[in-house]
Design a protein around this motif. Structure first.
Motif: not given
Length: 91
Positions: A48-74
Motif C-alpha cells: 500500500g505504501v510503495t505501490g508497484k515499486t515495493g510489490k515484490p517485497v510486500g508479496d514476499g513478506m506475505k508468502d513468508i508469513g503464509d509459509g511459516i504458518e503452514g509449516g507450524i500447522g503441519r
C-alpha cells in the motif's frame, strides 16, 4: 471387558501425552496464525505504501508469513497425532 491398552499406567501415559500434545498443538497453531497474520499485514502495508515499486517485497513478506504458518500447522498436527499415540511406542 477392560481394554488393557487403555488401563493402568499405559492409560495414564496416553492421557498425559494426549493432553500435552493437544495443548502444544493449540499453542503452535496460535503462534503460526499470529506469524501468518503479521506477515500478511506487513506485506499489505508495504504494498500500500510503495505501490508497484515495493510489490515484490510486500508479496514476499506475505508468502513468508503464509509459509511459516503452514509449516507450524503441519508440526502442530504431528504433535497432536503423536500425543494421541498414533505414532511411536504408544500406538
Amino acid at each position: 471387558m477392560n481394554n488393557s491398552s487403555n488401563s493402568g499406567v499405559t492409560g495414564g501415559v496416553k492421557w498425559v501425552t494426549s493432553t500435552l500434545g493437544n495443548g502444544t498443538a493449540g499453542v503452535l497453531n496460535t503462534a503460526g496464525g499470529v506469524v501468518g497474520a503479521v506477515g500478511r499485514g506487513l506485506g499489505e502495508t508495504v504494498n500500500g505504501v510503495t505501490g508497484k515499486t515495493g510489490k515484490p517485497v510486500g508479496d514476499g513478506m506475505k508468502d513468508i508469513g503464509d509459509g511459516i504458518e503452514g509449516g507450524i500447522g503441519r508440526v502442530a498436527g504431528g504433535v497432536k497425532r503423536a500425543g494421541g499415540g498414533e505414532h511411536g511406542p504408544l500406538r
